[in-house]
Design a protein around this motif. Structure first.
Motif, mmCIF file in Angstrom:
data_model
loop_
_atom_site.group_PDB
_atom_site.id
_atom_site.type_symbol
_atom_site.label_atom_id
_atom_site.label_comp_id
_atom_site.label_asym_id
_atom_site.label_seq_id
_atom_site.Cartn_x
_atom_site.Cartn_y
_atom_site.Cartn_z
ATOM 1 N N TRP A 21 -3.860 30.885 -13.262
ATOM 2 C CA TRP A 21 -4.100 29.570 -13.881
ATOM 3 C C TRP A 21 -3.093 28.729 -12.917
ATOM 4 O O TRP A 21 -3.766 27.370 -12.948
ATOM 5 N N ILE A 22 -2.234 28.842 -12.385
ATOM 6 C CA ILE A 22 -1.528 28.160 -11.251
ATOM 7 C C ILE A 22 -2.662 27.788 -10.289
ATOM 8 O O ILE A 22 -2.847 26.628 -9.661
ATOM 9 N N VAL A 23 -3.221 29.001 -9.818
ATOM 10 C CA VAL A 23 -4.296 28.867 -8.883
ATOM 11 C C VAL A 23 -5.428 27.695 -9.149
ATOM 12 O O VAL A 23 -5.951 26.793 -8.518
ATOM 13 N N GLY A 24 -5.604 28.014 -10.341
ATOM 14 C CA GLY A 24 -6.818 26.946 -10.979
ATOM 15 C C GLY A 24 -6.495 25.530 -11.037
ATOM 16 O O GLY A 24 -7.317 24.691 -10.668
ATOM 17 N N VAL A 25 -5.346 25.405 -11.418
ATOM 18 C CA VAL A 25 -4.596 23.946 -11.648
ATOM 19 C C VAL A 25 -4.594 23.466 -10.127
ATOM 20 O O VAL A 25 -4.944 22.051 -9.940
ATOM 21 N N VAL A 26 -4.281 23.942 -9.091
ATOM 22 C CA VAL A 26 -3.872 23.809 -7.848
ATOM 23 C C VAL A 26 -5.349 23.039 -7.365
ATOM 24 O O VAL A 26 -5.477 22.147 -6.654
ATOM 25 N N SER A 27 -6.492 24.059 -7.303
ATOM 26 C CA SER A 27 -7.581 23.947 -6.870
ATOM 27 C C SER A 27 -8.325 22.717 -7.479
ATOM 28 O O SER A 27 -9.088 21.883 -6.817
ATOM 29 N N ALA A 28 -8.330 22.652 -8.787
ATOM 30 C CA ALA A 28 -8.912 21.440 -9.489
ATOM 31 C C ALA A 28 -8.360 20.138 -9.080
ATOM 32 O O ALA A 28 -8.861 19.225 -8.764
ATOM 33 N N ALA A 29 -6.901 20.062 -9.134
ATOM 34 C CA ALA A 29 -6.117 18.784 -8.562
ATOM 35 C C ALA A 29 -6.397 18.594 -7.145
ATOM 36 O O ALA A 29 -6.769 17.501 -6.738
ATOM 37 N N THR A 30 -6.533 19.530 -6.206
ATOM 38 C CA THR A 30 -6.891 19.346 -4.795
ATOM 39 C C THR A 30 -8.415 18.743 -4.788
ATOM 40 O O THR A 30 -8.517 17.669 -4.098
ATOM 41 N N LEU A 31 -9.201 19.177 -5.518
ATOM 42 C CA LEU A 31 -10.604 18.680 -5.450
ATOM 43 C C LEU A 31 -10.681 17.249 -6.031
ATOM 44 O O LEU A 31 -11.392 16.524 -5.319
ATOM 45 N N LEU A 32 -9.999 17.002 -7.025
ATOM 46 C CA LEU A 32 -9.992 15.609 -7.457
ATOM 47 C C LEU A 32 -9.117 14.335 -6.643
ATOM 48 O O LEU A 32 -9.737 13.478 -6.209
ATOM 49 N N LEU A 33 -7.884 15.064 -6.293
ATOM 50 C CA LEU A 33 -7.450 14.148 -5.059
ATOM 51 C C LEU A 33 -7.930 13.999 -3.877
ATOM 52 O O LEU A 33 -8.099 13.010 -3.406
ATOM 53 N N GLY A 34 -8.622 15.052 -3.618
ATOM 54 C CA GLY A 34 -9.260 15.016 -2.307
ATOM 55 C C GLY A 34 -10.584 13.819 -2.286
ATOM 56 O O GLY A 34 -10.945 13.220 -1.430
ATOM 57 N N THR A 35 -11.172 14.074 -3.333
ATOM 58 C CA THR A 35 -12.361 13.176 -3.751
ATOM 59 C C THR A 35 -11.767 11.604 -3.869
ATOM 60 O O THR A 35 -12.364 10.842 -3.328
ATOM 61 N N ALA A 36 -10.542 11.473 -4.477
ATOM 62 C CA ALA A 36 -10.266 10.250 -4.516
ATOM 63 C C ALA A 36 -9.634 9.671 -2.990
ATOM 64 O O ALA A 36 -9.680 8.627 -2.613
ATOM 65 N N ALA A 37 -9.291 10.445 -2.173
ATOM 66 C CA ALA A 37 -8.821 10.336 -0.797
ATOM 67 C C ALA A 37 -10.015 9.747 0.025
ATOM 68 O O ALA A 37 -10.136 8.769 0.815
ATOM 69 N N VAL A 38 -11.100 10.347 -0.140
ATOM 70 C CA VAL A 38 -12.486 10.178 0.778
ATOM 71 C C VAL A 38 -12.873 8.851 0.105
ATOM 72 O O VAL A 38 -13.200 7.868 0.997
ATOM 73 N N VAL A 39 -12.808 8.619 -1.099
ATOM 74 C CA VAL A 39 -13.412 7.371 -1.652
ATOM 75 C C VAL A 39 -12.404 6.179 -1.381
ATOM 76 O O VAL A 39 -12.858 5.044 -0.976
ATOM 77 N N GLY A 40 -11.186 6.498 -1.264
ATOM 78 C CA GLY A 40 -9.997 5.233 -0.817
ATOM 79 C C GLY A 40 -10.319 4.996 0.542
ATOM 80 O O GLY A 40 -10.075 3.830 0.958
ATOM 81 N N SER A 54 -4.601 10.068 6.757
ATOM 82 C CA SER A 54 -3.686 9.227 6.026
ATOM 83 C C SER A 54 -3.619 9.539 4.517
ATOM 84 O O SER A 54 -2.661 9.944 3.946
ATOM 85 N N TRP A 55 -4.898 9.240 4.059
ATOM 86 C CA TRP A 55 -5.065 9.379 2.829
ATOM 87 C C TRP A 55 -4.903 10.583 2.023
ATOM 88 O O TRP A 55 -4.477 10.892 1.122
ATOM 89 N N GLN A 56 -5.263 11.722 2.977
ATOM 90 C CA GLN A 56 -5.132 12.825 2.395
ATOM 91 C C GLN A 56 -3.703 13.526 2.466
ATOM 92 O O GLN A 56 -3.090 14.077 1.667
ATOM 93 N N ALA A 57 -3.101 12.886 3.634
ATOM 94 C CA ALA A 57 -1.345 13.207 3.596
ATOM 95 C C ALA A 57 -0.792 12.739 2.384
ATOM 96 O O ALA A 57 0.100 13.094 1.705
ATOM 97 N N SER A 58 -1.335 11.495 1.857
ATOM 98 C CA SER A 58 -0.816 10.590 0.922
ATOM 99 C C SER A 58 -0.863 11.262 -0.435
ATOM 100 O O SER A 58 -0.124 11.190 -1.519
ATOM 101 N N VAL A 59 -1.901 12.009 -0.713
ATOM 102 C CA VAL A 59 -2.126 12.701 -1.930
ATOM 103 C C VAL A 59 -1.143 14.261 -2.185
ATOM 104 O O VAL A 59 -0.815 14.495 -3.316
ATOM 105 N N ILE A 60 -0.644 14.467 -1.006
ATOM 106 C CA ILE A 60 0.354 15.526 -1.011
ATOM 107 C C ILE A 60 1.435 15.347 -2.192
ATOM 108 O O ILE A 60 1.793 16.265 -2.997
ATOM 109 N N PRO A 61 2.179 14.336 -1.831
ATOM 110 C CA PRO A 61 3.305 14.314 -3.055
ATOM 111 C C PRO A 61 2.889 14.060 -4.208
ATOM 112 O O PRO A 61 3.461 14.544 -5.255
ATOM 113 N N VAL A 62 1.591 13.664 -4.506
ATOM 114 C CA VAL A 62 1.114 13.234 -5.895
ATOM 115 C C VAL A 62 0.764 14.749 -6.566
ATOM 116 O O VAL A 62 1.041 15.107 -7.469
#
Length: 808
Positions: A527-546, A460-468
């Motif tokens: 650069w689009i791939v890089g931005v998406v990957s970096a954002a995915t890593l950070l948001l995924g980490t936030a989902a695990v922590v949350g 559920s947390w991982q799904a919640s970060v998709i709109p972000v």
């Protein structure tokens, strides 16, 4: 510094006809379209991939005097290797596996870094293994937890689903015990693993397992452990200066023969899938035996769990130990390994099912199975592996930096992160949608009218970060749109000057400028791939922590916070859940349409054909590599023709066909290569492959190809979003690139061209007069053409028109 490679000697006097071997691009083309003639005949090959000629040219090499001015035209059609009936749309479900396999080949160029190269390969293969475990764990979550444990164990849920009646705890039947329900439900994820094994084994037999024409014994690498690939890489780390340089990877005999490697990986991944199911079943039964007064001895569960851990250790060892051998064709298959490893895992799964099915009348199912920790550890493990992979890739890049390399060497880790994100979205989307379907009007996890607990909180947390994530992506998208519009406006005066003295036409100028500016967006993709990957890593980490700190879904974790925060959390959770479910359905439907509709297939063709071009070196369940059939086909055809006729040969490749052509030329023996000219147009060989796969198509390999082949011409347009120059860094002009070609040919209506000329972009390069000119120049460079017959001899009977279309 590139090794000095002397130019090849001029070929001997031409003694036979000239041949142009056409190779189409993505999306495919029929032989009739490629040859420009409805009457064609198959020369060699089968229904999947074959070489065709015009009927009148079937025996052209026997009459070289007829082809003094134009070569005999042959068309190699390989579209059957990547497209077919609608069932192949199911390959799109394997997209995460294909993407992580791409990351294996994106390693930066390495010189003298054998250990680092091996470590990079190990990390990619471990990430690939984690994706198999993730997919199987998601299937276990749906079948074991949501259906067999939660819904069947809750009368309010099972009564709504008549097909669950025999499992319902209220019925009190033989299957009503939780362990037996889990044992029965385990057949679903086990069948999924079996299906993946079957598909991989079938495609392995059709692609990797086919022996090359000139197969050699595996004498140089008996263990199959060599994984030192990359042009100019020495054989050892200890004394790189004295080490012998190795040839470019694409020229090695074992590169397109992955028989042994894929069989090993298939055995390991199949075992990992079965062990995941066994662990899920055994963990639930053993936990009950430990905390309750069970009639089943605890030692049984302990023994099975220990055997699962031991077998899992062997599986990981196989993944880490065995790399890819490219220097030789390894004809062996490790029969014991590929039989006993998955067989042992299947036996353990059977024992786990029997153990769980043991009668435990006192056992009742409440809440959810303890799968939360497993999904968290998987997410953390994937993130850690990607970070380590990025450190290794960056270290390799600093050792031999190439300015054109994508994201300064971080292209591979970024793509691996995207593979993990795709795997999480696809598996989480299925779990979320099944939970919503089972719960009816309730919202699982929210406690408001829900009758089941729902999937793990992390999903559920991982799904919640998709709109972000989508909101964050708006920034670079808007930036690119604005930059493209400004670039198009700046191009206006240059375009009008290019077509002077024709009178300016504002509408025509804007259209040409817009297409050219849009075509340039391809260079911004990294650069689009890089931005998406970096954002995915950070948001995924936030989902695990949350999920770890709160233990609740986002909508409940923010209870008591400010009203806007609580509302945003609930909106993000519900929106994300529906987005991944809707996206998954749209993804499958779009994939099926792509294999039924030629125009849709052409749209996604470039991405799909790039993904399946590379051998399955990281994930055996990825779609098969068509190049393992196409490249040997082309190389064998060129070798046989030059050896038989002693004539000249041009291999002419468009789009992805140019990549296949270059790879086939690398595989030729020296004697055949001296009689071959390479003609590429609309080619992504440097613009895409050189940037993303520098170890194989970077500056050094392409320079070596230029120096080893007799002659090479590359045509490109500024309006082409895929093709581009080769950019060889040698002298003021390497003599390879020709372009950008004028597109359109005429700005407005002229006497010679009274109708408006189309903007061709990536297609119809043969329609440009430069094409015929450059092809004729290549033939002249390969050797003098045959003289005309003298008086009384046979005169030239026919002059062929320009060879047909090879555009994909």
């Amino acid at each position: 510094m590139a090794p000095a490679i002397p130019p090849p000697p001029r070929p001997p006097q031409n003694t036979g006809a000239a041949l142009e071997l056409l190779v189409h691009g993505v999306g495919g083309a029929t032989p009739q379209e490629m040859l420009g003639d409805p009457r064609t005949v198959r020369v060699t090959g089968d229904a999947t991939a074959a070489v065709y000629r015009r009927t009148e040219d079937a025996h052209g090499e026997k009459h070289p005097e007829r082809y003094r001015d134009e070569p005999v035209a042959e068309a190699y059609c390989w579209s059957g290797l990547t497209s077919g009936n609608g069932s192949r749309a199911l390959w799109l479900l394997l997209l995460p596996f294909m993407v992580v396999n791409l990351a294996h080949w994106m390693r930066p160029t390495a010189t003298g870094r054998t250990r680092a190269v091996r470590l990079y390969g190990v990390l990619v293969r471990l990430i690939a293994l984690s994706l198999t475990v993730l997919l199987t764990a998601a299937a276990c979550e749906v079948a074991l937890d949501l259906v067999a444990w939660q819904c069947a164990g809750t009368p309010d849920c099972s009564e709504r689903r008549s097909w669950l009646g025999f499992l319902s705890s209220r019925q009190g039947g033989w299957w009503s015990q939780p362990g037996r329900r889990l044992a029965l439900a385990a057949t679903v994820p086990a069948a999924l693993v079996g299906l993946l094994w079957y598909l991989s084994n079938r495609t392995w037999s059709a692609y990797e397992s086919q022996s090359p024409l000139d197969a050699t014994a595996d004498a140089c690498d008996p263990d199959g452990t060599e994984e030192v690939h990359g042009p100019g890489a020495p054989d050892t780390d200890d004394d790189p200066e004295s080490a012998r340089p190795v040839p470019p990877a694409l020229s090695r005999p074992g590169f397109w023969y992955g028989r042994r490697l894929v069989s090993r990986l298939r055995a390991a991944h199949t075992a990992a899938g079965f062990l995941t199911v066994a662990a899920a079943v055994t963990a639930a039964a053993s936990r009950h035996d430990r905390i309750a007064d069970s009639s089943v001895p605890q030692v049984f569960g302990v023994v099975i769990e220990g055997a699962i851990v031991l077998c899992a250790g062997v599986t990981v060892w196989v993944i880490c130990r065995r790399g890819r051998s490219e220097s030789v064709r390894d004809t062996r298959v490790d029969g014991a390994l590929i039989t006993y490893l998955p067989g042992s895992a299947l036996v353990l799964l059977a024992l786990a099912v029997l153990h769980a099915g043991w009668s435990r009348p006192e056992w009742t199912s409440t809440g959810s199975l303890a799968g939360e920790t497993a999904f968290r550890l998987l997410a953390l493990g994937q993130g850690l592996l990607v970070v380590l992979m990025a450190l290794v890739a960056r270290s390799l890049y600093r050792r031999a930096p190439e300015p054109r390399t994508t994201l300064y060497g971080l292209g591979g880790p970024s793509v691996a992160m995207l593979a993990c994100a795709l795997g999480g979205v696809m598996t989480g989307g299925v779990a979320q949608r099944v939970a919503d379907w089972l719960d009816g009007p309730g919202t699982p996890g929210m406690g408001r009218g829900s009758v089941i607990e729902g999937p793990p909180v992390l999903l559920s947390w991982q799904a919640s970060v998709i709109p972000v994530l989508l909101l964050l992506l708006l920034v670079p998208v808007v930036f690119l749109v604005v930059r493209t519009a400004r670039r198009a406006r700046r191009m206006g005066p240059d375009i009008e000057a290019e077509y002077a003295p024709e009178p300016p036409d504002a509408g025509r100028t804007r259209r040409i400028a817009r297409i050219r500016a849009t075509a340039a967006l391809t260079d911004s993709a990294p650069w689009i791939v890089g931005v998406v990957s970096a954002a995915t890593l950070l948001l995924g980490t936030a989902a695990v922590v949350g999920s770890w700190t709160s233990g609740q879904v986002p909508g409940l974790a923010t209870d008591g916070a400010a009203a806007p925060v609580e509302s945003l959390a609930e909106a993000a959770q519900s929106t994300g859940s529906w987005l991944i479910g809707f996206g998954f359905i749209l993804f499958v439907a779009g994939g099926r349409r792509a294999y039924r509709d030629a125009s849709a297939r052409r749209t996604i063709g470039i991405l799909w054909d790039v993904g399946t071009f590379w051998p399955r070196a990281a994930h055996p369940f990825a779609p098969p590599c068509y190049a393992e059939r196409a490249v040997p086909d082309l190389a064998s055809r060129m070798s046989a023709w030059t050896a038989t006729t002693r004539g000249r040969l041009i291999i002419s490749g468009h789009s992805q066909g140019s990549v296949l052509a270059a790879a086939a030329v690398w595989q030729l023996p020296d004697a055949a290569r001296r009689r071959v000219g390479l003609l590429t147009y609309g080619s992504p060989v440097e613009r895409l492959y050189g940037r993303w796969f520098p170890s194989y198509f970077g500056a050094v390999p392409l320079l070596g190809l230029h120096r080893s082949v007799h002659c090479w011409r590359n045509l490109y347009r500024a309006t082409d979003p895929i093709g581009g120059p080769v950019r060889l860094r040698v002298g003021p002009d390497a003599g390879v690139d020709r372009g950008p070609l004028k597109d359109p040919q005429a700005y407005g209506r002229t006497t010679a061209l009274p109708l408006p000329e189309p903007i061709l972009g990536h297609s119809d390069y043969q329609a440009d007069p430069v094409f015929a000119k450059e092809r004729a120049a290549l033939l002249e460079e390969l050797g003098p053409r045959l003289p005309r017959q003298g008086e009384g001899g046979e005169t030239l009977q026919k002059g062929q028109k320009s060879s047909g279309r090879s555009s994909g």
